[in-house]
Design a protein around this motif. Structure first.
Motif, PDB file in Angstrom:
ATOM      1  N   THR A   1       0.836  -1.197   0.000  1.00 17.01           N
ATOM      2  CA  THR A   1       0.000   0.000   0.000  1.00 17.01           C
ATOM      3  C   THR A   1       0.877   1.256   0.000  1.00 17.01           C
ATOM      4  O   THR A   1       0.364   2.363   0.130  1.00 17.01           O
ATOM      5  N   SER A   2       2.188   1.057  -0.112  1.00 15.30           N
ATOM      6  CA  SER A   2       3.132   2.166  -0.248  1.00 15.30           C
ATOM      7  C   SER A   2       3.909   1.951  -1.541  1.00 15.30           C
ATOM      8  O   SER A   2       3.731   0.944  -2.228  1.00 15.30           O
ATOM      9  N   ASP A   3       4.791   2.884  -1.893  1.00 13.08           N
ATOM     10  CA  ASP A   3       5.594   2.740  -3.100  1.00 13.08           C
ATOM     11  C   ASP A   3       6.468   1.497  -3.028  1.00 13.08           C
ATOM     12  O   ASP A   3       6.988   1.136  -1.958  1.00 13.08           O
ATOM     13  N   LYS A   4       6.678   0.882  -4.183  1.00 13.26           N
ATOM     14  CA  LYS A   4       7.481  -0.338  -4.252  1.00 13.26           C
ATOM     15  C   LYS A   4       8.959  -0.054  -4.030  1.00 13.26           C
ATOM     16  O   LYS A   4       9.684  -0.879  -3.458  1.00 13.26           O
ATOM     17  N   THR A   5       9.430   1.110  -4.480  1.00 12.34           N
ATOM     18  CA  THR A   5      10.843   1.483  -4.359  1.00 12.34           C
ATOM     19  C   THR A   5      10.974   2.778  -3.578  1.00 12.34           C
ATOM     20  O   THR A   5      10.258   3.744  -3.829  1.00 12.34           O
ATOM     21  N   LYS A   6      11.871   2.773  -2.629  1.00 13.34           N
ATOM     22  CA  LYS A   6      12.163   3.972  -1.841  1.00 13.34           C
ATOM     23  C   LYS A   6      13.632   4.342  -2.044  1.00 13.34           C
ATOM     24  O   LYS A   6      14.501   3.467  -2.190  1.00 13.34           O
ATOM     25  N   THR A   7      13.921   5.655  -2.040  1.00 11.98           N
ATOM     26  CA  THR A   7      15.281   6.156  -2.245  1.00 11.98           C
ATOM     27  C   THR A   7      15.670   7.056  -1.079  1.00 11.98           C
ATOM     28  O   THR A   7      14.856   7.860  -0.607  1.00 11.98           O
ATOM     29  N   THR A   8      16.927   6.923  -0.638  1.00 16.80           N
ATOM     30  CA  THR A   8      17.433   7.770   0.432  1.00 16.80           C
ATOM     31  C   THR A   8      18.937   7.947   0.250  1.00 16.80           C
ATOM     32  O   THR A   8      19.547   7.335  -0.632  1.00 16.80           O
ATOM     33  N   THR A   9      19.530   8.792   1.077  1.00 16.73           N
ATOM     34  CA  THR A   9      20.974   9.040   1.041  1.00 16.73           C
ATOM     35  C   THR A   9      21.590   8.556   2.336  1.00 16.73           C
ATOM     36  O   THR A   9      21.041   8.770   3.422  1.00 16.73           O
ATOM     37  N   ILE A  10      22.748   7.906   2.226  1.00 11.74           N
ATOM     38  CA  ILE A  10      23.454   7.405   3.401  1.00 11.74           C
ATOM     39  C   ILE A  10      24.342   8.509   3.971  1.00 11.74           C
ATOM     40  O   ILE A  10      25.151   9.102   3.248  1.00 11.74           O
ATOM     41  N   VAL A  11      24.167   8.791   5.244  1.00  9.80           N
ATOM     42  CA  VAL A  11      24.920   9.838   5.932  1.00  9.80           C
ATOM     43  C   VAL A  11      25.909   9.197   6.894  1.00  9.80           C
ATOM     44  O   VAL A  11      25.581   8.224   7.581  1.00  9.80           O
ATOM     45  N   GLU A  12      27.102   9.742   6.928  1.00  8.23           N
ATOM     46  CA  GLU A  12      28.167   9.185   7.774  1.00  8.23           C
ATOM     47  C   GLU A  12      27.715   9.068   9.230  1.00  8.23           C
ATOM     48  O   GLU A  12      27.206  10.030   9.818  1.00  8.23           O
ATOM     49  N   ASN A  13      27.912   7.866   9.779  1.00  5.02           N
ATOM     50  CA  ASN A  13      27.642   7.591  11.202  1.00  5.02           C
ATOM     51  C   ASN A  13      26.185   7.827  11.600  1.00  5.02           C
ATOM     52  O   ASN A  13      25.892   7.994  12.788  1.00  5.02           O
ATOM     53  N   GLU A  14      25.286   7.859  10.631  1.00  2.00           N
ATOM     54  CA  GLU A  14      23.864   7.993  10.925  1.00  2.00           C
ATOM     55  C   GLU A  14      23.100   6.836  10.293  1.00  2.00           C
ATOM     56  O   GLU A  14      23.639   6.088   9.481  1.00  2.00           O
ATOM     57  N   THR A  15      21.845   6.690  10.676  1.00  4.84           N
ATOM     58  CA  THR A  15      20.998   5.637  10.119  1.00  4.84           C
ATOM     59  C   THR A  15      19.849   6.259   9.346  1.00  4.84           C
ATOM     60  O   THR A  15      19.026   6.982   9.915  1.00  4.84           O
ATOM     61  N   SER A  16      19.846   6.022   8.043  1.00  7.56           N
ATOM     62  CA  SER A  16      18.744   6.490   7.196  1.00  7.56           C
ATOM     63  C   SER A  16      17.637   5.440   7.191  1.00  7.56           C
ATOM     64  O   SER A  16      17.911   4.244   7.308  1.00  7.56           O
ATOM     65  N   THR A  17      16.393   5.879   7.023  1.00  7.79           N
ATOM     66  CA  THR A  17      15.251   4.969   7.161  1.00  7.79           C
ATOM     67  C   THR A  17      14.350   5.022   5.937  1.00  7.79           C
ATOM     68  O   THR A  17      14.090   6.096   5.391  1.00  7.79           O
ATOM     69  N   VAL A  18      13.901   3.849   5.505  1.00  7.87           N
ATOM     70  CA  VAL A  18      12.842   3.754   4.491  1.00  7.87           C
ATOM     71  C   VAL A  18      11.737   2.880   5.071  1.00  7.87           C
ATOM     72  O   VAL A  18      11.999   1.961   5.845  1.00  7.87           O
ATOM     73  N   GLU A  19      10.491   3.177   4.696  1.00  2.84           N
ATOM     74  CA  GLU A  19       9.351   2.488   5.285  1.00  2.84           C
ATOM     75  C   GLU A  19       8.459   1.888   4.202  1.00  2.84           C
ATOM     76  O   GLU A  19       8.211   2.518   3.168  1.00  2.84           O
TER      77      GLU A  19
END
Length: 363
Positions: A301-319
């Protein structure tokens, strides 16, 4: 212009500054056939390495063209620690830095490094005497202070750290003498591995000094969290997996460089939320996460593909969100991982299989 004593070998560029790296500065005194010509201009030319050793890797590991691809400013600061007298002796310290170790007859490269590090503690809050700024993507060497040259002296040089893509670049602080003579070094030099080797001693003063920067690259990473919400669940269908393909890359189109690729799965036996954390993805990369299998009888019920950027020493999230689609298909999936020549993972998925193989699963 005479070339630097220290040269490149085996794709690893090390920086030691001229023959002073193992010289006893003070033992020279007036041994040269002639004194320094006070009317001759002195120059220091900074050379940028095209390879860097990799931190926490085997000694022969290196990356090529890491710095030369950096379209930014590489800054090298020079702090004058003492004058060089016309007879080759070190003058009185100008910055209150203890230079006594440089006058030992058995001074080593490690002694020079230690003196450089201590000197930096003293001068770091003061303005440098000279500064050179280089854009490595456009130029691989540059002369300090241009045509004006530099004063005779003992200089500490410091390169400011910088990041480029997935690497943090750092450089050794070191000391250079200008002008210099191989008589000062008593017929010794440091090779590209820091070992002392013999060279033919000469009384000639070298007024044009070249230094090659010693570079170390440290890989930098960030993390990725994939969260999945299953709104409703049909218990009669049993445990159902959801599969995600993760790809990280730099650039676009013909310039696209894949730096990470893998597949992961989550198993659900009830409604609710689950998550997977993927660690150590190269920082500053773009990541696409695609739900390549949504489980039997469940729909996105959400998009099939999600895009994000990886940040140093942080955690990026896709749902991602799924729900029961009122169908009664039964069965799990089979995934077979195929590694291409670059070590990346491709996935072939058979949604009709009743087994799950070679899948990284969070329980």
């Amino acid at each position: 212009m005479k070339s630097l004593i220290f040269k490149k070998k085996n794709l690893i560029a090390f920086a030691m500054a001229a023959v002073v790296a193992v010289s006893g500065f003070g033992v020279y005194q007036s041994q040269a056939a002639e004194k320094i010509d006070e009317n001759k201009q002195c120059t220091i030319t900074v050379k940028v390495p095209d390879t860097c050793s990799l931190d926490d890797k085997p000694a022969d590991s290196s990356i090529v063209n890491g710095i030369s691809l950096y379209d930014g400013t590489l800054e090298v600061d020079f702090y004058k620690l003492a004058d060089v007298e016309l007879n080759g002796e070190i003058g009185i310290s100008l910055a209150g830095v203890d230079l006594s170790d440089l006058s030992k007859s058995d001074v080593t490269a490690e002694d020079i490094k230690a003196t450089a590090n201590e000197a930096y503690k003293v001068v770091k809050d003061s303005a440098p005497n000279y500064k050179v700024e280089i854009n490595p993507s456009k130029e691989l060497s540059k002369t300090v202070n241009g045509d004006k040259g530099v004063d005779r002296g003992i200089y500490l040089y410091v390169v400011k750290d910088f990041q480029n893509k997935q690497y943090q670049y750092s450089f050794d602080k070191y000391i250079v003498m200008v002008p210099y003579s191989t008589t000062i070094s008593q017929g010794t030099k440091v090779d590209e591995h820091g070992n002392i080797v013999d060279v033919e001693s000469s009384d000639d003063w070298v007024y044009d000094t070249e230094i090659a920067l010693k570079c170390k690259a440290t890989e930098i990473y960030g993390n990725l969290k994939i969260t999945k919400e299953l709104k409703t669940y049909n218990e009669s269908l049993g445990t159902t997996p959801f599969v995600f393909e993760v790809e990280a890359f730099y650039g676009e189109g013909d310039n696209k460089e894949i730096v990470y690729s893998n597949v992961f799965s989550m198993d659900f036996s009830e409604p609710g939320s689950r998550e997977i954390t993927v660690e150590k993805i190269p920082a500053n990369s773009t990541v696409t996460v695609t739900e390549v299998y949504s489980g039997a009888s469940y729909k996105l019920t959400s998009d099939k593909t999600k895009t994000t950027t990886i940040v140093e020493n942080e955690t990026s999230t896709v749902e991602f969100v799924n729900d029961y689609d009122d169908q009664t298909d039964i069965g799990t999936i089979s995934i077979e991982n195929h590694f291409n020549e670059n070590g990346y993972v491709d996935s072939n998925i058979n949604p009709n299989s009743t087994t799950t193989e070679n899948v990284e699963t969070e329980n």
